[in-house]
Write an enzyme that holds these catalytic residues in place. Structure first.
Site, PDB file in Angstrom:
ATOM      1  N   HIS A 149       8.537   3.703   8.752  1.00 52.77           N
ATOM      2  CA  HIS A 149       8.321   2.846   9.913  1.00 52.77           C
ATOM      3  C   HIS A 149       7.005   3.245  10.579  1.00 52.77           C
ATOM      4  O   HIS A 149       6.745   4.438  10.772  1.00 52.77           O
ATOM      5  CB  HIS A 149       9.485   2.993  10.908  1.00 52.77           C
ATOM      6  CG  HIS A 149       9.336   2.099  12.089  1.00 52.77           C
ATOM      7  ND1 HIS A 149       9.576   0.741  12.017  1.00 52.77           N
ATOM      8  CD2 HIS A 149       8.912   2.340  13.356  1.00 52.77           C
ATOM      9  CE1 HIS A 149       9.323   0.190  13.197  1.00 52.77           C
ATOM     10  NE2 HIS A 149       8.905   1.138  14.019  1.00 52.77           N
ATOM     11  N   LEU A 172      19.225  -5.070   5.652  1.00 51.95           N
ATOM     12  CA  LEU A 172      20.410  -5.249   4.805  1.00 51.95           C
ATOM     13  C   LEU A 172      21.646  -4.771   5.571  1.00 51.95           C
ATOM     14  O   LEU A 172      21.544  -3.879   6.423  1.00 51.95           O
ATOM     15  CB  LEU A 172      20.253  -4.454   3.507  1.00 51.95           C
ATOM     16  CG  LEU A 172      19.036  -4.854   2.651  1.00 51.95           C
ATOM     17  CD1 LEU A 172      18.849  -3.868   1.501  1.00 51.95           C
ATOM     18  CD2 LEU A 172      19.205  -6.275   2.117  1.00 51.95           C
ATOM     19  N   ASN A 226      13.340   4.697   4.687  1.00 50.74           N
ATOM     20  CA  ASN A 226      12.407   3.665   5.159  1.00 50.74           C
ATOM     21  C   ASN A 226      11.210   4.333   5.812  1.00 50.74           C
ATOM     22  O   ASN A 226      11.362   5.367   6.461  1.00 50.74           O
ATOM     23  CB  ASN A 226      13.124   2.785   6.202  1.00 50.74           C
ATOM     24  CG  ASN A 226      12.203   1.758   6.843  1.00 50.74           C
ATOM     25  OD1 ASN A 226      11.449   1.061   6.160  1.00 50.74           O
ATOM     26  ND2 ASN A 226      12.249   1.660   8.161  1.00 50.74           N
ATOM     27  N   THR A 241       0.837  -1.211   0.000  1.00 51.30           N
ATOM     28  CA  THR A 241       0.000   0.000   0.000  1.00 51.30           C
ATOM     29  C   THR A 241       0.870   1.259   0.000  1.00 51.30           C
ATOM     30  O   THR A 241       0.470   2.281  -0.561  1.00 51.30           O
ATOM     31  CB  THR A 241      -0.978   0.034   1.193  1.00 51.30           C
ATOM     32  OG1 THR A 241      -0.247   0.099   2.408  1.00 51.30           O
ATOM     33  CG2 THR A 241      -1.907  -1.165   1.185  1.00 51.30           C
TER      34      THR A 241
END
Ligand code: GAR
Length: 211
Positions: A113, A97, A111, A16
């Site tokens: 979160h 990673l 990112n 999404t």
């Protein structure tokens, strides 16, 4: 487009947040950014279908095909270099990673979160677990954070945050949905645009947004 920024989106699930980026791109809201490839760590991620439906190149790099994080990270680094990524967006990407990737793309990976970092973050805090922990703690406000990715999980410089109210009777699912709708799907495209417009400066562990 001159100076087009090639955005590679990493996904593992429903996608999404990827959809929010695709919608923003269609509305011209990603500035000079263009999603050029979507890479999934899972073969059956619905995010791949979303990319295909929108004519975006897809690749899969299946986590369980690799024995450890180091070899998986090396393979991911090769893909990102091949794709000439200017910006890498973790959009519900559930694999950490290592520094091989994070150092090669320092301050070029972001990112989203689903909590207000530094709360409810770090190893083990992903997806519904995050909202379950927030409800168990009894916080009245949670939210979402977009931050740069470093080798330490969820610890990189924060770019944008948005608070969302926790309501009585919330379940992890209802809280997740509200945080996605009110925060994640808004601040992720905003952060991508700020990046592509060159408006984010990083000073050590702090970012400055130059509007
Ligand atoms: C989102 O809530 C995202 O913030 C979270 O997983 C969900 C993925 O949804 N990511 C993490 O928890 C990473 N630590 P989506 O696949 O529908 O975008």
């Amino acid at each position: 487009m001159i100076n087009e920024k090639r955005i590679v989106v990493l996904v593992s699930g429903g996608g999404t947040n990827l959809q929010a980026l695709i919608d923003a791109q269609k509305k011209g809201e990603l500035g000079s950014g263009k999603i050029t490839c979507v890479v999934s760590s899972k073969a059956d991620a619905y995010a791949l279908t979303r990319a295909e439906q929108n004519g975006i190149k897809t690749r899969t790099l299946i986590r369980k095909d690799y024995s450890d994080i180091a070899s998986y990270s090396k393979a991911m680094r090769d893909i990102l270099l091949e794709e000439k990524a200017d910006l890498i967006v973790y959009a519900g990407f559930m694999t950490i990673l290592d520094e091989n990737v994070c150092d090669a793309f320092e301050h070029k990976m972001i990112n989203v979160h689903p909590a207000l970092i530094p709360s409810f973050c770090g190893k083990g805090f992903y997806g519904l677990n995050v909202h379950k922990a927030a409800l168990e703690k009894g916080v009245k406000v949670s939210g979402a954070t977009v931050h740069f990715v470093t080798a330490e999980c969820d610890a990189g410089p924060i770019i944008l945050q948005k608070a969302v109210e926790v309501l009585e009777g919330d379940t992890p699912e209802t809280l997740q949905k509200r945080i996605m709708e009110q925060a994640e799907w808004k601040i992720l495209p905003q952060a991508v645009r700020l990046f592509c417009d060159g408006k984010i400066t990083v000073n050590g562990s702090v970012t400055v947004i130059n509007q």
